[in-house]
Design a protein around this motif. Structure first.
Motif, PDB file in Angstrom:
ATOM      1  N   VAL A  56      53.920  34.644 -81.151  1.00 33.21           N
ATOM      2  CA  VAL A  56      53.574  35.780 -82.007  1.00 33.21           C
ATOM      3  C   VAL A  56      52.247  36.343 -81.508  1.00 33.21           C
ATOM      4  N   THR A  57      52.094  37.661 -81.586  1.00 31.64           N
ATOM      5  CA  THR A  57      50.895  38.310 -81.055  1.00 31.64           C
ATOM      6  C   THR A  57      49.923  38.696 -82.161  1.00 31.64           C
ATOM      7  N   ILE A  58      48.651  38.372 -81.959  1.00 31.58           N
ATOM      8  CA  ILE A  58      47.549  38.884 -82.788  1.00 31.58           C
ATOM      9  C   ILE A  58      46.989  40.091 -82.042  1.00 31.58           C
ATOM     10  N   SER A  59      47.098  41.267 -82.616  1.00 34.38           N
ATOM     11  CA  SER A  59      46.789  42.502 -81.896  1.00 34.38           C
ATOM     12  C   SER A  59      45.296  42.711 -81.685  1.00 34.38           C
ATOM     13  N   SER A  60      44.971  43.465 -80.652  1.00 35.63           N
ATOM     14  CA  SER A  60      43.573  43.829 -80.391  1.00 35.63           C
ATOM     15  C   SER A  60      42.999  44.649 -81.533  1.00 35.63           C
ATOM     16  N   GLN A  61      43.840  45.497 -82.145  1.00 33.36           N
ATOM     17  CA  GLN A  61      43.363  46.331 -83.245  1.00 33.36           C
ATOM     18  C   GLN A  61      42.916  45.485 -84.428  1.00 33.36           C
ATOM     19  N   MET A  62      43.700  44.472 -84.744  1.00 33.38           N
ATOM     20  CA  MET A  62      43.334  43.573 -85.840  1.00 33.38           C
ATOM     21  C   MET A  62      42.041  42.822 -85.522  1.00 33.38           C
ATOM     22  N   ILE A  63      41.947  42.322 -84.300  1.00 35.86           N
ATOM     23  CA  ILE A  63      40.749  41.579 -83.884  1.00 35.86           C
ATOM     24  C   ILE A  63      39.514  42.464 -83.983  1.00 35.86           C
ATOM     25  N   GLN A  64      39.630  43.710 -83.509  1.00 36.42           N
ATOM     26  CA  GLN A  64      38.484  44.608 -83.541  1.00 36.42           C
ATOM     27  C   GLN A  64      38.061  44.932 -84.966  1.00 36.42           C
ATOM     28  N   ARG A  65      39.048  45.116 -85.829  1.00 31.76           N
ATOM     29  CA  ARG A  65      38.745  45.425 -87.232  1.00 31.76           C
ATOM     30  C   ARG A  65      37.948  44.295 -87.878  1.00 31.76           C
ATOM     31  N   VAL A  66      38.319  43.063 -87.574  1.00 33.75           N
ATOM     32  CA  VAL A  66      37.594  41.916 -88.115  1.00 33.75           C
ATOM     33  C   VAL A  66      36.214  41.795 -87.467  1.00 33.75           C
ATOM     34  N   ALA A  67      36.164  41.951 -86.133  1.00 37.35           N
ATOM     35  CA  ALA A  67      34.892  41.803 -85.413  1.00 37.35           C
ATOM     36  C   ALA A  67      33.843  42.771 -85.935  1.00 37.35           C
ATOM     37  N   ASN A  68      34.267  43.991 -86.249  1.00 33.62           N
ATOM     38  CA  ASN A  68      33.320  44.992 -86.737  1.00 33.62           C
ATOM     39  C   ASN A  68      32.756  44.662 -88.109  1.00 33.62           C
ATOM     40  N   ALA A  69      33.425  43.762 -88.831  1.00 30.18           N
ATOM     41  CA  ALA A  69      32.984  43.429 -90.187  1.00 30.18           C
ATOM     42  C   ALA A  69      31.897  42.360 -90.212  1.00 30.18           C
ATOM     43  N   PHE A  70      31.739  41.606 -89.131  1.00 34.09           N
ATOM     44  CA  PHE A  70      30.798  40.491 -89.123  1.00 34.09           C
ATOM     45  C   PHE A  70      29.369  40.929 -88.843  1.00 34.09           C
ATOM     46  N   THR A  71      28.452  40.430 -89.641  1.00 37.56           N
ATOM     47  CA  THR A  71      27.018  40.452 -89.339  1.00 37.56           C
ATOM     48  C   THR A  71      26.511  39.035 -89.600  1.00 37.56           C
ATOM     49  N   PRO A  72      25.448  38.599 -88.893  1.00 34.33           N
ATOM     50  CA  PRO A  72      25.010  37.206 -89.014  1.00 34.33           C
ATOM     51  C   PRO A  72      24.723  36.794 -90.456  1.00 34.33           C
TER      52      PRO A  72
END
Length: 361
Positions: A56-72
């Protein structure tokens, strides 16, 4: 984030964060630098195995959406970030939690029980990025947090009625909803510009858009003619090349804060080409940003195209639709005053060269 997941051993079973979830996860392949990620998920207790499970594939779009939400050190809730989208969201959450810089936690949650009273209740599962306190690779780790989250409804964005039937679009667009979305973003950019003290040029072929029952070209902050713009009129070919650019912000007759192409339905390359043609006809103004405005899921395409040799001089920035509407919402709710143009840099991401190697990629 993708790089850290790629360091997890293959052919190994990884548990979900939630102990009630009995299945396991196995990593098949990771494409660097931004995904996608191929995984298998199965439940050994039900006789399932890696050999009987399809990737099953985890899409780049999903990964980017999550990555943009993180701050330390700020916990995020995957369900709030992704809503009901993506049936692999708990898989991605669990794989991230197995990397050294990420922990799961349960921050307190403010429960508003009355007009003048509230209490803190035990919160839901969150993931938190703690880059200065890594745990061993391949293990799940929980951390205590003193963070308390007050969950408020998202601010809605309101657009007055838009009628695009009087426009002569520069592209053949079959889906009228796509064209309307393109026009909504143009209107948002005009309104943002008004709050920041800018006047906005709108592409010649879009000036017939009816916004709230009047032509967009009749809005008070919309530039009526490029022939009166001293920054570009003296330069041969600049006015001609600017006519079809979606939005240009001008300020005080001396500054051009941004040249923007809204790429909702057309190729990113065409927008970059129009901006490069304009760039080649004017002096290299230091404070001008060249910006692709596009849906969040188009970020990967913007990064790839902006880094092509013929476009690198533009030092392109990516202004995602979500960032546009976040700023527009702020403008709708508050009368922004006394800020510098650098404020824009908080919403526009530089995507050329080094940006492709940021930690969250």
């Amino acid at each position: 984030m993708v790089t850290m997941i790629s360091q997890l051993p293959r052919n190994q079973q990884y548990n979900y964060i939630h102990s009630a979830t009995r299945g396991v996860i196995e990593i098949v392949d990771v494409t660097l630098p931004e995904g996608p990620i191929s995984i298998k998920r199965y439940n050994p207790a039900k006789g399932q195995s890696s050999s009987t499970s399809a990737p099953v594939t985890i899409s780049s779009q999903m990964i980017q959406r999550v990555a943009n939400a993180f701050t330390p050190n700020n916990p995020i809730n995957f369900d709030r970030i992704l809503g009901a989208s993506y049936n692999t969201r708990s898989v991605l959450e669990s794989l991230i939690a197995h990397t050294p810089q990420f922990y799961h936690c349960k921050p307190g949650r403010v429960d508003n029980v009355g007009r003048n009273s509230a209490k803190v209740k035990k919160g839901h599962k969150h993931l938190v990025w703690m880059p200065d306190n890594p745990h061993p690779l391949g293990q799940l780790a929980e951390t205590e947090t003193a963070v308390i989250i007050s969950e408020v409804p998202s601010n809605a964005i309101y657009y007055d009625p838009i009628d695009i039937t009087n426009t002569q679009s520069q592209f053949e667009i079959d889906d009228i909803d796509i064209q309307r979305r393109h026009s909504q973003i143009q209107v948002a950019l005009i309104r943002i510009g008004e709050q920041l003290g800018f006047r906005t040029w709108i592409a010649q072929n879009d000036r017939g858009i009816l916004y709230n029952n009047r032509r967009i070209s009749e809005m008070s902050s919309v530039v009526k003619s490029l022939d009166t713009e001293n920054m570009i009129f003296p330069h041969a070919g600049a006015v001609r090349s600017a006519h079809l650019i979606d939005c240009i912000w001008f300020k005080n007759g001396r500054l051009m804060p941004a040249v923007m192409e809204v790429e909702h339905s057309t190729g990113v390359t065409s927008g970059l080409t129009r901006m490069k043609n304009f760039y080649d006809h004017i002096p290299p103004y230091r404070d001008t940003r060249y910006v692709i405005v596009a849906p969040d899921e188009e970020r990967g395409k913007v990064v790839r195209e902006a880094n092509r040799p013929q476009f690198r001089d533009l030092n392109t920035r990516f202004f995602s639709y979500s960032a546009v509407e976040e700023l527009y919402s702020l403008c709708q709710r508050r009368r922004i005053r006394g800020i510098t143009e650098e404020f824009l840099d908080s919403f526009m991401e530089s995507v050329v060269t080094d940006a492709t190697h940021l930690p969250y990629s």
